[in-house]
Write an enzyme that holds these catalytic residues in place. Structure first.
Site, short mmCIF file in Angstrom:
data_model
loop_
_atom_site.label_atom_id
_atom_site.label_comp_id
_atom_site.label_asym_id
_atom_site.label_seq_id
_atom_site.Cartn_x
_atom_site.Cartn_y
_atom_site.Cartn_z
N ASP A 1 0.93 -1.30 -0.07
CA ASP A 1 0.00 -0.04 0.03
C ASP A 1 0.96 1.28 -0.02
O ASP A 1 2.22 1.17 0.26
CB ASP A 1 -0.91 0.05 1.14
C1 GLC Z 1 -4.39 4.40 -0.37
C2 GLC Z 1 -5.25 3.30 -0.10
C3 GLC Z 1 -5.41 2.09 -0.90
C4 GLC Z 1 -5.25 2.74 -2.24
C5 GLC Z 1 -3.88 3.16 -2.55
C6 GLC Z 1 -3.62 3.78 -3.76
O1 GLC Z 1 -3.70 4.86 0.76
O2 GLC Z 1 -4.89 2.52 1.41
O3 GLC Z 1 -6.43 1.43 -0.59
O4 GLC Z 1 -5.54 1.66 -3.06
O5 GLC Z 1 -3.19 3.90 -1.47
O6 GLC Z 1 -4.39 4.85 -3.98
#
Ligand code: GLC
Length: 755
Positions: A288
């Protein structure tokens, strides 16, 4: 041109080299040969994902970072980009990767297409309340078609986290508290996004997230520690991820949280032992946003180098926006801290998904300006969004059938900031949905009825524009609009009050310690109620709220969530009875925030109790245990009765199948849909067992007076769980079966599993 020629040479050479071994697929031949040509830098480059220089969905590096990144792109040090949208932007960056790097390996472009790309459908929690699996799959299909038309080939969805705490803002993003329903919906969403053929230009790779237990943050505070035991992990959290994998999901995303003191990003147990080991996952895991570097503040990694080492060795294949892989992995390999086999495995997985998407065949296949114009925002997509929105609405209360409202001749006073808000209904995670592009409730009422409507805002819920990064500015003091609203309510036949949460009050980073109506809305509701009791409360929110006062006083309550682009039209069609509400809650609504975490499949405890009168039982002194509205609950403009529950046998062995049946009758005056839910209770086992668990459901439509028999087959698979023996197995003993219109169903039949 170059990539085409390269592709032909590669395949011809490789097929020739491997002709002796037919079982090696063309894909494997192509990838292993491409990898044999890659330098270590180029391999590490495939493991690096950068944000697309705008619309960040996480903390961005300091200003001026862009130049270095274009250099990295040209040097083959980037494998993927996120938050790049539109054919023009995608093709410009793809051109650099394909035509200016040594090997011309195409980029994969990811984006959070969570509930629609440009045509925004209801937030996923709302969609789950429809229990209409076909409609949910279609919603994901449309989202994928629009995203693919915009040049994208990968979505960071479905979010399949299970959760039980409405204080956590991301409950808006999933499918509610139940593992069985969550697994069914995870499958539908993966199938919707990925379609039949991933190499088709209208399908995109999906991503099961957040692996794992992100939905169990302590105190409901986002990113917080998740401490759950192995059995909760296996029985409640993992099954939707396994369902997504069984549906063929191409990628997983790990999670920000620690699970039992180990950050998910650095968890070998999750990523290698379970996902890639036991489950045999062949796609890749993306971290993430920045979660690799976040292992330092977690107190798990000494520094960036250490974090990169831990994450790579734990099975986190691609680094979203920490830049640690692209900076540190080469050195770690040279120092022997990360074996080249770890790099090769990650790169093979990443190239495999690009191959499946057909990106090597044609890196620009998603870049068609004509398709972008015709597919995105089409009329049929909007009609589908309207259909999905209507089905997601849940009728919570309808005393003396105040609803539906007659379509003409009524004096309606419409009150609430959200009633004329064309932005909030889009909700959080609205993809590329344009701000202020939703149909308002006021517009919907005017579109579908001929009543005289007086609109009064009543109170500012919030000030200014909001977005992913900023917190909404709520109004806690200015009540100047109350007087006008009360005056307008005085003479109304019906007052429709649209209250709830601004669109960005739920979602990532939106945890709340209270679950009441935000700002001055509760006070406004009570003030208007003193003037006119004929109130229909229309809720617009991204999580369960504390509706205790409203339930005690307000005659009609409609849960409409954040329904997306067609919100106002859907709400109006339900208010006017053009559509008979059929939604059922997929998350328990508490009587107050002190009850959470709150869920229907709880354990009885050794002192089961219900009311606060039972002192030495597991109860509260100030509120009863039960939720205000239980999982699976939802009313209709008609009524349904359940009768003649029957079981085909009172004994079963693990090889048998028995059938449980019930008759359902529409005893009202209008056609309606009902979700018949089948629950099973395992009375005792090697672990304490829940009071009941959802094991099947059927969405059916009945005409007035019509009766249908609904049956469910029960075989061993419905009785299996992850036991104290660390095995998925059923255990002999007594079971009870319930079929009803919500999880509070009492009537049941029992049988024994005898071996
Ligand atoms: C965010 C979220 C994740 C998302 C990623 C890209 O922090 O936790 O669910 O897909 O970053 O945007």
């Amino acid at each position: 041109m170059k990539s085409k020629f390269l592709q032909i040479i590669l395949v011809v050479t490789l097929v020739f080299n491997y002709s002796c071994n037919e079982s090696v697929s063309e894909k494997e031949i192509f990838i292993s040969d491409l990898m044999s040509k890659m330098t270590l830098d180029e391999k590490v480059g495939q493991m690096n994902q950068y944000n697309g220089f705008w619309d960040a969905t996480g903390p961005l590096p300091k200003k001026g970072y862009e130049k270095g990144r274009y250099d990295d792109l040209r040097n083959g040090l980037v494998g993927s980009m996120l938050n790049v949208t539109g054919v023009k932007n995608v093709s410009a960056l793809q051109k650099i990767a394909v035509e200016e790097t040594r090997l011309g390996i195409p980029l994969i472009f990811g984006f959070d297409v969570i509930h629609g790309y440009k045509t925004i459908s209801p937030i996923p929690l709302a969609e789950s309340a429809s229990w209409d699996i076909k409609a949910i799959e279609k919603s994901a299909r449309i989202a994928a078609e629009e995203a693919a038309a915009a040049g994208l080939n990968w979505t960071f969805a479905p979010m399949v986290d299970i959760y039980r705490d409405a204080r956590w803002g991301r409950v808006m993003e999933g499918a509610g508290e139940d593992t069985y329903l969550g697994s069914v919906i995870a499958t539908a969403r993966v199938n919707g996004f990925q379609g039949e053929n991933l190499s088709d230009f209208s399908t995109i790779a999906a991503c099961a997230k957040h692996f794992a237990a992100y939905g169990f943050p302590e105190a409901g505070r986002d990113y917080n520690t998740a401490d759950i035991n192995k059995y909760t992990l296996y029985n409640n959290v993992l099954p939707p991820f396994k369902a997504a994998l069984d549906a063929g999901v191409s990628t997983f995303m790990n999670a920000f949280n620690t699970l039992n003191e180990v950050p998910a990003t650095g968890s070998k147990f999750l990523q290698r032992d379970i996902l890639k080991g036991d489950w045999g996952f062949e796609g890749f895991v993306v971290s993430d946003w920045g979660s690799i570097g976040e292992m330092i503040p977690h107190g798990y990694a000494k520094d960036g180098v250490h974090a990169a080492e831990l994450a790579a060795n734990a099975g986190s294949d691609m680094d979203m926006e920490s830049s640690l892989y692209v900076r540190e992995l080469q050195g770690l390999v040279k120092d022997g801290k990360v074996d080249i086999s770890v790099i090769d495995d990650a790169v093979k997985r990443i190239l495999g998904v690009k191959y499946d998407l057909g990106l090597f065949e044609d890196p620009y296949k998603y870049c068609d300006l004509e398709r972008e114009k015709t597919v995105i925002g089409s009329k049929e997509n909007n009609l589908a969004a309207l259909d999905m929105a209507k089905k997601s609405i849940v009728l919570l209360k309808n005393e003396s059938s105040l609803l539906p409202i007659k379509k003409n001749g009524q004096k309606i006073t419409l009150i609430g900031h959200l009633a004329n808000d064309n932005n909030s209904p889009l909700g959080n995670w609205r993809g590329a949905g344009e701000s202020n592009s939703a149909v308002t409730v006021l517009e919907g009422l005017e579109n579908y009825g001929k009543n005289s409507i007086t609109y009064k805002k009543g109170v500012d819920l919030y000030y200014g524009e909001t977005n992913f990064h900023n917190r909404v500015k709520l109004n806690h003091t200015d009540k100047t609009g109350f007087k006008e609203a009360k005056l307008a309510a005085k003479s109304a036949d019906i007052v429709v009050m649209v209250l709830g949460e601004e669109g960005f009050q739920s979602g990532e980073g939106r945890s709340r310690t209270e679950l009441g109506l935000p700002g001055l809305q509760q006070e406004l509701l009570e003030e208007v109620y003193k003037i006119n009791k004929n109130i229909v409360l229309v809720l617009m929110n991204g999580r369960p709220l504390n509706l205790t006062w409203a339930d005690e006083n307000i005659p009609a309550i409609l849960e409409t969530w954040h329904l997306g682009t067609q919100s106002g039209n859907a709400i109006a069609q339900v208010l006017y009875g053009d559509y008979n509400p059929s939604g059922k809650l997929t998350m328990s609504f508490p009587r107050n925030v002190g009850q959470v975490p709150l869920y229907y499949n709880y354990k009885k405890t050794g002192r089961p109790g219900a009311s606060s009168a039972e002192v030495t039982k597991s109860t509260y002194a100030d509120v009863e245990n039960s939720p205000l509205y239980p999982f699976g609950y939802g009313l209709s403009y008609t009524n349904f009765t359940y009768s003649e529950l029957s079981l085909s046998s009172k004994e079963i062995t693990r090889d048998d199948t028995i059938v449980v049946s019930v008759k359902i009758t529409n005893t009202g005056k209008v056609k309606g849909k009902e979700v018949a839910q089948m629950y099973i209770r395992d009375h005792y086992g090697s672990l304490a067992r829940p009071v009941k668990e959802l094991k099947g459901f059927e969405l059916l439509e009945l005409n007035p007076g019509e009766t249908k028999e609904v049956s469910f087959e029960i075989d061993n698979s419905k009785l299996v769980y992850y036991t104290a023996n660390d095995r998925w197995e059923s255990e002999t003993g007594k079971f009870s079966v319930f079929i009803g219109g919500d999880s509070d169903v009492k009537d049941n039949k029992s049988f024994d599993l005898i071996n």
